[in-house]
Design an enzyme around this catalytic site. Structure first.
Site, PDB file in Angstrom:
ATOM      1  CD  GLU A 226     -36.551  33.825  31.859  1.00 22.95           C
ATOM      2  OE1 GLU A 226     -36.482  33.457  30.751  1.00 22.95           O
ATOM      3  OE2 GLU A 226     -37.469  34.847  32.063  1.00 22.95           O
ATOM      4  CE  LYS A 228     -30.471  39.611  24.843  1.00 24.65           C
ATOM      5  NZ  LYS A 228     -30.882  39.068  23.662  1.00 24.65           N
ATOM      6  NE  ARG A 233     -39.527  37.414  23.166  1.00 23.34           N
ATOM      7  CZ  ARG A 233     -39.680  38.645  23.638  1.00 23.34           C
ATOM      8  NH1 ARG A 233     -38.843  39.545  23.315  1.00 23.34           N
ATOM      9  NH2 ARG A 233     -40.625  38.868  24.566  1.00 23.34           N
ATOM     10  NE  ARG A 248     -38.104  42.076  17.992  1.00 25.46           N
ATOM     11  CZ  ARG A 248     -37.142  42.977  17.975  1.00 25.46           C
ATOM     12  NH1 ARG A 248     -35.962  42.656  18.640  1.00 25.46           N
ATOM     13  NH2 ARG A 248     -37.109  44.176  17.415  1.00 25.46           N
ATOM     14  CD  GLU A 274     -34.145  33.741  22.097  1.00 24.65           C
ATOM     15  OE1 GLU A 274     -35.090  34.138  22.775  1.00 24.65           O
ATOM     16  OE2 GLU A 274     -33.267  34.101  21.480  1.00 24.65           O
ATOM     17  CE  LYS A 396     -31.542  44.865  24.514  1.00 29.35           C
ATOM     18  NZ  LYS A 396     -31.935  44.435  23.045  1.00 29.35           N
TER      19      LYS A 396
END
Lengths: 527, 336
Positions: A226, A228, A233, A248, A274, A396
């Site tokens: 996907e 980033k 977040r 987050r 996000e 990531k």
């Protein structure tokens, strides 16, 4: 507070997780429940708002020490820590007050709203009656940041060992809005996570940077990719007809993003995704989102200029059930269906990036900036939704940073382990024969390189402006950064995202550094 | 005629007497305050220093022409009266008193006002102009009592023995190492020293300043027998392959910088003991007051900040640039 001071010191003296865990367990064993809860709160960043402002603390300490403010400031720049500077400046080293951590915290909280005179009397009186170590910790409790370098993970580990409750369950219990004033240790830690707190988010699952231990290019079929996304977040929860949006950093930001309250989610869901500035079918830069982050109430104009969406990529709860143990693809299928049913412009689904082989996916990664993203996320199809940063299932894979060669022109002393060492630098590029500052950078060099630059700075001072030193423009560094945007706040007209020193270009003379027009062309391509 | 002492690109110069104090470039006549490498350099024609410093200089610099004199013993050079006075820094360390036509200057080199079993105690010398270091010239630097620091070292050593770890204590090979070795309780366990410390110890023993001959750590010593040992080594040993061979071990550093959390973390040692051979904030202020001097010249350390403080409390103070380094935290200079 003796136990807490001992704990603080033993945590400070080692970087080894195991030793820290055993200090924490040892400590938890000795103190009462209220102190335990305060300790957990402080170590997880849930400290009460600062009761005394730091400029007052500086003045009072300078007054007691009998030194002018200018000398206090100079000293502070060398020590690199306000609480420590004050603890060292005041000479009493006897411990004349014995109170528990929670008693101290109670008194500190009670200070809020008192007059400056009352605060001064309280604070200076404590300073003179506790020893140096206690004074240091006390200053940490009343002032700015309280960081001991103990991660949430370490703390949870210790608590798990002490209570014999599973780590992931504890991490969950510790999430959300609680303070030692509103909850007891029994309620928070020892009772199962139930329905009593509808706002409680799940601990986020975090990825490591991709490394060679992942077999994803060898075996592409078991992975999905996907983008980033470059936002914040967040976790979007709806329970009992109430919506909660968490970041987050465990900040509840529901009111800041009214767009996300407009669609109709069913009850009993928790979405991971996000919070992203998004307009005309594509993301805006992080710089734009930043304008929304700081605002508590959002003006109409800002809502129009910089609308946000929730770009969802995972689902932890559905129909009131915790589905974190289901496979990623199944969670995402349900999420996709949910998003389609809601059918609202402010709730999106993060689509897979299809790839067959290494070549495909590498070129998608290189395209990242084109989509205003930071790179790719690589996730195992059958992965569960885990707690905290774990290696193996989620990775990531960031795009290579942009780079520019720049000249060091100003330096300041750093903080913490870099206190007293010139490690905070300002860099410039050429414009019409002059060096124009365009960014600061503090990281990326080895300790040894920092020492060499420090030495250079000390020997090549030109001028002093408070703590800042201008230095002979001689050293060239390659500055790496993730993004570039226009900025009216900076003299150069640009702002960089995550700038750091990627290389010391000892092979280059200052004349060979890049120019402002080079930066402007980067801005044009990627801004 | 300029000032009695002036700062040139070679060092602190007495034009009238034709000599330099701790010069950093080769000169004909050099008066040396003490044996650390930033104060006693190679290449001068004639060296003059305290008698206890002469073997140190010879050890460090090889064959040189050096004359030793005692504390308070004066001589005249072209009408300038010169004498040396204890600086309390390390063995043989001296302040240089210079007098001409009633005007007195004192160049103090490095000094400390606290106790030291090896160095003769700092002696305040009345003067008009006092040249001072300010390595620790900020008000946060205040040393704990030497006795309590040594007790901390001893309890660290004892707890390492319990945990079956070797104790490695890093301290300057010249000065601090001997200070620690003279004070520490030798009955706790065996003590070994690094080769660099061993050779400086020998000089101290020859002069009767250190009693015991601490053996130096050679490869032939069985690793198992080191389990309860204390090893004293220069700061460069911390993190070296030499030290890593001693594992499991606990590494400690004895330095004034260990007062600051930041420097302790930067050195990345297990323990820091606050022990310095330089005057702390109170020491500097007291020493300067006792000289009765009106003019103070700050030469190394926090010179700008300390000179500003001195002006704030009424002195005529200014700074001069030198190549003296004081106690260094980041460089692994073992000042043998």
């Amino acid at each position: 507070m003796k136990h807490f001071v001992d704990l603080f010191e033993s945590l400070d003296q080692t970087t080894k997780t195991n030793e820290r865990v055993s200090s924490l367990v040892h400590y938890l064993d000795k103190v009462n429940d209220q102190d335990k809860l305060w300790t957990i709160a402080l170590l997880s960043g849930k400290r009460p708002k600062r009761a005394v402002n730091s400029s007052h603390m500086k003045e009072w300490a300078a007054e007691i020490a009998g030194i002018p403010m200018s000398l206090f400031e100079e000293t502070y720049h060398v020590v690199g820590d306000m609480a420590e500077t004050i603890s060292l400046l005041i000479s009493n080293d006897q411990s004349l007050i014995e109170k528990s951590l929670s008693e101290w915290m109670g008194e500190v909280i009670a200070l809020k709203g008192e007059s400056d005179e009352v605060k001064k009397t309280f604070v200076t009186n404590v300073w003179k009656k506790v020893n140096r170590r206690e004074r240091f910790v006390f200053n940490k409790l009343i002032g700015g940041s309280f960081r001991v370098g103990v991660s949430q993970k370490t703390m949870v580990k210790a608590l798990a060992k002490y209570t014999e409750i599973e780590e992931s369950e504890l991490a969950h219990r510790l999430m959300g809005n609680w303070t030692p004033e509103t909850h007891s240790y029994d309620e928070l830690i020892l009772t199962r996570t139930g329905t009593e707190d509808h706002s409680k988010p799940y601990p986020f699952f975090l990825a490591y940077p991709l490394d060679e231990t992942s077999d994803f290019t060898a075996n592409p079929k078991v992975w999905i990719a996907e983008r980033k996304w470059d936002g914040i977040r967040g976790q979007l929860i709806k329970r009992n007809d109430e919506i909660y949006i968490w970041t987050r950093g465990e900040e509840l930001v529901t009111d800041k993003y009214p767009e996300l309250l407009q669609f109709d989610l069913p009850n009993g869901v928790a979405l991971d995704g996000e919070i992203l500035a998004y307009k005309n079918g594509k993301p805006l830069g992080f710089n734009d989102l930043q304008k929304r982050i700081g605002r508590k109430t959002v003006a109409k104009k800002l809502l129009q200029d910089i609308p946000v969406v929730f770009l969802s990529y995972d689902l932890m709860e559905m129909d009131g059930n915790d589905i974190r143990q289901d496979a990623l693809v199944s969670r995402r299928d349900r999420l996709k269906k949910l998003v389609e049913e809601v059918n609202h412009q402010s709730l999106l689904f993060s689509e897979e990036v299809a790839f067959q082989n290494e070549e495909d996916i590498s070129s998608e990664r290189e395209n990242a900036r084109h989509y205003q993203t930071e790179g790719l996320m690589i996730k195992r199809r059958d992965s569960t939704y885990q707690v905290g940063r774990k290696r193996g299932d989620w990775w990531k894979w960031k795009v290579e940073p942009l780079v520019i060669d720049a000249v060091l022109i100003y330096a300041m002393r750093g903080h913490g382990r870099r206190a007293n060492l010139f490690t905070d630098y300002t860099f410039a590029v050429w414009n019409e024969g002059e060096l124009v500052p365009f960014t600061k950078a503090y990281s990326g060099l080895t300790d040894q390189e920092f020492r060499q630059v420090d030495r250079f700075v000390r020997n090549n001072l030109i001028e002093k402006f408070g703590p800042v030193r201008s230095v002979k423009p001689e050293l060239v560094f390659e500055i790496a950064f993730e993004g570039i945007a226009e900025s009216s706040r900076h003299k150069s007209g640009i702002a960089l995202r995550f700038p750091r020193m990627s290389r010391w270009r000892k092979d280059k003379v200052p004349e060979e550094a890049n120019s402002l027009s080079d930066l402007k062309s980067l801005l044009k391509s990627y801004g | 005629m300029g000032q009695l002492l002036s700062f040139t690109d070679k060092g602190i110069f007495c034009e009238q007497g034709d000599f330099y104090i701790d010069p950093w470039r080769p000169v004909k006549n050099a008066i040396i305050t003490h044996g650390h490498s930033d104060h006693s350099r190679l290449g001068h024609t004639n060296y003059l220093t305290h008698t206890d410093s002469t073997p140190i200089l010879k050890h460090r610099l090889g064959t040189i022409s050096v004359e030793g004199i005692k504390y308070r013993e004066s001589f005249f050079k072209n009408g300038v009266k010169v004498s040396l006075h204890p600086a309390g820094h390390i063995l043989g360390s001296a302040q240089v008193r210079v007098e001409h036509k009633g005007e007195v200057w004192v160049a103090s080199g490095d000094y400390k006002t606290g106790p030291d079993p090896v160095a003769e105690a700092f002696e305040p010398v009345k003067c008009h102009t006092f040249i001072t270091e300010c390595t620790f010239g900020l008000p946060v630097f205040r040393w704990p009592a030497e006795k309590s620091v040594i007790e901390e070292v001893e309890s660290w050593w004892r707890s390492n023995i319990q945990q079956n770890k070797v104790s490695l204590l890093c301290a300057y090979a010249l000065g601090k190492a001997q200070r620690v070795l003279s004070l520490i309780d030798p009955t706790i366990g065996p003590i070994y020293v690094h080769g660099a410390v061993h050779s400086i110890n020998a000089i101290h023993r020859d002069g009767g300043f250190l009693e015991e001959d601490f053996p130096y750590l050679s490869n032939s010593i069985d690793k198992e027998s080191l389990r309860d040992a204390l090893i004293v080594a220069p700061p460069s040993a911390a993190g070296s392959t030499w030290a890593n061979k001693l594992k499991p071990l606990s590494v400690a550093m004895a330095s004034g910088w260990m007062l600051l959390r930041g420097s302790k973390r930067r050195r990345n040692v297990d323990r820091g003991f606050i022990l310095s051979d330089h005057a702390d904030w109170d020491g500097l202020n007291a020493a300067i007051k006792e000289t009765g001097a009106e003019n103070i010249i700050c030469t190394h350390g926090y010179t700008d900040q300390y000179a500003e403080w001195l002006r704030y409390i009424g002195y005529n103070a200014y700074t001069e640039k030198t190549l003296f380094e004081g106690e260094s935290i980041d460089e692994n200079v073992a000042k043998e």
